[in-house]
Design a protein around this motif. Structure first.
Motif, short mmCIF file in Angstrom:
data_model
loop_
_atom_site.label_atom_id
_atom_site.label_comp_id
_atom_site.label_asym_id
_atom_site.label_seq_id
_atom_site.Cartn_x
_atom_site.Cartn_y
_atom_site.Cartn_z
N LYS A 52 48.87 -41.64 -43.26
CA LYS A 52 50.27 -41.51 -44.00
C LYS A 52 49.96 -41.63 -45.49
O LYS A 52 51.00 -40.80 -45.96
N ARG A 53 49.28 -42.43 -46.14
CA ARG A 53 49.02 -42.24 -47.39
C ARG A 53 48.49 -40.92 -47.78
O ARG A 53 48.82 -40.34 -49.11
N TYR A 54 47.57 -40.40 -47.20
CA TYR A 54 46.99 -39.23 -47.24
C TYR A 54 48.03 -38.08 -47.40
O TYR A 54 47.85 -37.19 -48.54
N LYS A 55 48.97 -38.09 -46.59
CA LYS A 55 50.12 -37.11 -46.62
C LYS A 55 50.95 -37.29 -47.56
O LYS A 55 51.59 -36.46 -48.35
N GLU A 56 51.28 -38.41 -47.94
CA GLU A 56 52.07 -38.66 -49.40
C GLU A 56 51.32 -38.13 -50.53
O GLU A 56 52.04 -37.78 -51.33
#
Length: 574
Positions: free
Chosen positions: A175-179
């Motif tokens: 999720k953090r990578y996508k953000e």
């Protein structure tokens, strides 16, 4: 187990209280007497959907209360801790549900108000209700993986816990990578905001515990006169001629003169001397504090101004200065992450890959355990089905790996999709006719067959689910003869591990009851009411006789009923 059930102004029930016991309790009575209404009431305690239709006509609210007794290792203790509900060591849980005539629903667990969703969480650990129309998780393909895991809990639990730990970290990092990678504009705006916030916090030059220290100093300055007067009065009460210390000194000298003739007075003299020197030291401290006290109005204004600034920042960044310092540290890390996005993304890609591979390995371990367990479960189910005269039925557990996309982690070169319980999709399959292909449970079988299949499954899973009370609402509909007897024996078998409450029209099931309760509908003062009565041995025989004939009692049917009771007793003794 459900020990006591109290119902008031619910449907056609005016007021009723039923005490339940261990083992199998069968509820019988004429159609429309209110048997299923009692089950509806229990279902509301388990978090079922309420309706104003349940409120008895002419009353303001319907009230239901259930007392449950539980074992020390029951999972409800964990549920109570999760939602802040105290459950005493005496092992008693009280569920309460009130529905007003305006449609408002009020839920309580051990006296604490809770939401309907929370009550449902408690209810699912205490009550499992099965009816001829609703078989809950047993017929729901989405729940089959949970049931299989419950069956193999001791073998699977360590791997499942480790998998979920890794899976949660994996999902959070993805999720953090996508953000970080997907929206450049949002990241730029986020960076501007964080830099402004960090600059504001740094310019404030916050110090740990600064707000608490300033508030303490402000309190002293604002109460300067009160503090000074208190110290002044205390000091001059102790120090000076004919004051406290002077009299204590006189007392000390007087006792010292007796110390060599009385051992007890010698001890008192020593204690008085110690007290004198302690109070003398306090007097010196009071003198120093009085000399150091100084009222500085400019310092007070400075403190007020600083506290105003801190309170303004608290509204945005935290309730205390220490919270704001922690927030500043956190956003400083995030700013560094955004500014050096590419290097962070590369690092995160490696971490995601490692976590994904760890999760796949744990999921593969679970897959192997489930595959082995599925074969054992199938053997158990086949044995139960044979006991219910479904010898030709075939049961299987289908376990398939959820196929993933090319970007998902791979197992043996094939991408798999990681889910909360691994990468397995589990379905229970059955066929009741030789030569026919296996199909999903809810797509197969007649009503009578479905009742038997459900009972076979429930007989197995009730040993592992830990549910306190299992309730069957006319699940024996559509069967008769030797199948009815087999169903009766299976229902009683389930009661050996859990309390079972059963509504039935089958005399074979009623004969197997450890406790037999007759539900009757009466008309008092032109109002319909429901009453419940526990039957003795003679009344049991009469009630079963009526269930056989559906009419008046005869000597033949009474003898038949007694014979059923004798047969049931022999089966229980075995």
């Amino acid at each position: 187990m459900l020990t006591e059930l109290s119902i008031r102004d619910f449907a056609i029930i005016d007021r009723i209280s039923i005490t339940f016991k261990e083992g199998l309790t069968v509820l019988t009575g004429e159609t429309g007497a209110g048997k299923s209404i009692i089950i509806d009431a229990i279902q509301l305690l388990a978090g079922g959907r309420g309706s104003v239709e349940f409120v008895r006509h002419g009353t303001k609210k319907a009230e239901i209360e259930g007392l449950f007794t539980i074992d020390p290792d029951h999972p409800i203790y964990k549920t109570g801790a999760e939602f802040g509900v105290d459950i005493d060591e005496d092992g008693m849980v009280v569920l309460q549900r009130t529905i007003t005539h305006q449609g408002k629903s009020i839920c309580r667990v051990n006296g604490k108000l809770v939401t309907l969703g929370i009550m449902k969480e408690f209810g699912r650990t205490l009550i499992d209700i099965h009816s001829q129309h609703e078989t809950q998780s047993l017929m729901d393909p989405e729940r089959h993986i949970e049931l299989l895991d419950v069956f193999s809990s001791s073998d699977l639990k360590p791997s499942l816990e480790e998998y979920r730990r890794v899976y949660d970290k994996y999902r959070s990092l993805v999720k953090r990578y996508k953000e970080l990678s997907e929206n450049e504009q949002e990241m730029a705006q986020r960076l501007d905001l964080l830099e402004f916030q960090l600059r504001e916090l740094q310019e404030a030059e916050l110090q740990p515990l600064e707000d608490e220290q300033l508030e303490e100093e402000r309190s002293k300055l604002m109460n300067y006169e009160k503090i000074y007067q208190g110290i002044h009065d205390a000091y001059y009460s102790l120090y000076g001629e004919q004051r406290g210390l002077d009299w204590l000194s006189h007392a000390m000298t007087s006792l010292e003169s007796t110390a060599d003739v009385d051992e007890q007075l010698a001890k008192l003299s020593e204690e008085l001397s110690n007290s004198y020197y302690l109070i003398e030291e306090m007097t010196f401290q009071l003198s120093n504090q009085m000399a150091e006290l100084e009222f500085d109005p400019e310092r007070l204004n400075s403190i007020e101004s600083r506290l105003d600034e801190l309170n303004r920042l608290k509204k945005k960044y935290g309730a205390k200065v220490d919270d704001m310092l922690q927030y500043a540290s956190k956003i400083e890390e995030e700013i560094d992450e955004i500014r050096n996005k590419d290097s962070h993304l590369n690092k995160m890609e490696n971490e995601i890959h490692e976590l994904a591979q760890d999760a796949v390995l744990e999921a593969k371990t679970m897959h192997d355990i489930r595959t082995h367990t599925a074969a054992t479960l199938s053997d158990y189910i086949h044995e139960e089905l044979r006991g219910l005269y479904l010898e030709k039925a075939s049961f299987a557990v289908d376990i398939q790996m959820k196929e993933g996309r090319s970007s998902d982690p791979a197992l043996d070169g094939k991408p798999v999709q990681l889910l909360p319980n691994g990468f397995d999709i589990v379905k229970f399959l059955i066929t009741t006719n030789p030569g026919e292909p296996l199909k999903e449970l809810h797509k197969v079988a007649s009503g009578g067959e479905m009742s038997r299949i459900m009972l076979a499954l429930k007989r197995i899973f009730s040993r592992h689910q830990g549910v306190t009370s299992v309730i069957f609402d006319e699940v024996d509909t559509g069967v008769s003869g030797r199948v009815a007897q087999a169903i009766a024996e299976k229902i009683h078998g389930i009661s050996e591990g859990s309390q079972v409450l059963c509504i039935s029209h089958l005399p074979q099931v009623a004969a197997m009851a450890d406790t037999h309760v007759r539900i009757e509908k009466r008309v008092d003062n032109e109002r319909t009411q429901t009453a419940a009565a526990e039957l003795n041995d003679e009344e049991k025989a009469d009630e079963i006789s009526r269930m056989i004939t559906g009419a008046e009692l005869t000597e033949t049917t009474v003898e038949h009923a007694k014979e059923l009771l004798v047969m049931a007793g022999k089966h229980k003794n075995k």
